[in-house]
Design a protein around this motif. Sequence first.
Motif, short mmCIF file in Angstrom:
data_model
loop_
_atom_site.label_atom_id
_atom_site.label_comp_id
_atom_site.label_asym_id
_atom_site.label_seq_id
_atom_site.Cartn_x
_atom_site.Cartn_y
_atom_site.Cartn_z
N GLU A 1 -34.29 -12.04 51.78
CA GLU A 1 -33.74 -10.82 51.17
C GLU A 1 -34.79 -9.72 51.14
N ARG B 1 -33.87 -6.50 53.25
CA ARG B 1 -33.53 -5.35 52.41
C ARG B 1 -34.69 -5.09 51.46
N HIS C 1 -37.18 -4.22 48.56
CA HIS C 1 -37.07 -4.17 47.11
C HIS C 1 -38.13 -3.22 46.60
N ARG D 1 -37.01 -5.70 42.40
CA ARG D 1 -35.56 -5.62 42.57
C ARG D 1 -35.23 -4.56 43.61
N ARG D 2 -34.02 -4.67 44.11
CA ARG D 2 -33.55 -3.62 45.01
C ARG D 2 -33.22 -2.40 44.18
#
Length: 130
Positions: free
Chosen positions: A69, A73, A75, A124-125
Amino acid sequence: MVGYLNLILRLVIWFLLTANLSVANIIIGVSIALLLPGSPKSLGRLQDWLRALFEVIVAIPQAYIEAFEIILRPHTQEEVTLERVKPGRTPGLIFLDIFLITFTPKTIVLKYQEDGWYEVHRVRRRKKKA
């Protein structure tokens, strides 16, 4: 039974630190594991140990998922939160909790507070604005 789990945890930590499975190192590791003081009044329940070991097994695929992740994507948000230590945890179980939190790529324990809290850093994203 739980005393054996504490002994095994100490030996595993010793072998991870030394990365040596020679006969001499095994003898030294067993000697150190037996000589380290323990607290007989704070024996954990077997059920707590089994739950912690299950959580370790579950954390391995979770760590891979989180790693992919982060790669796919980015973060960019960071936060530091306090998480409560589960009640009645022995020092060995607290170590396993800290290991589990730190094992996954998105979280790391910054500090264990003696009053029963973990200071945890998370990435976190970025949340999309609606």
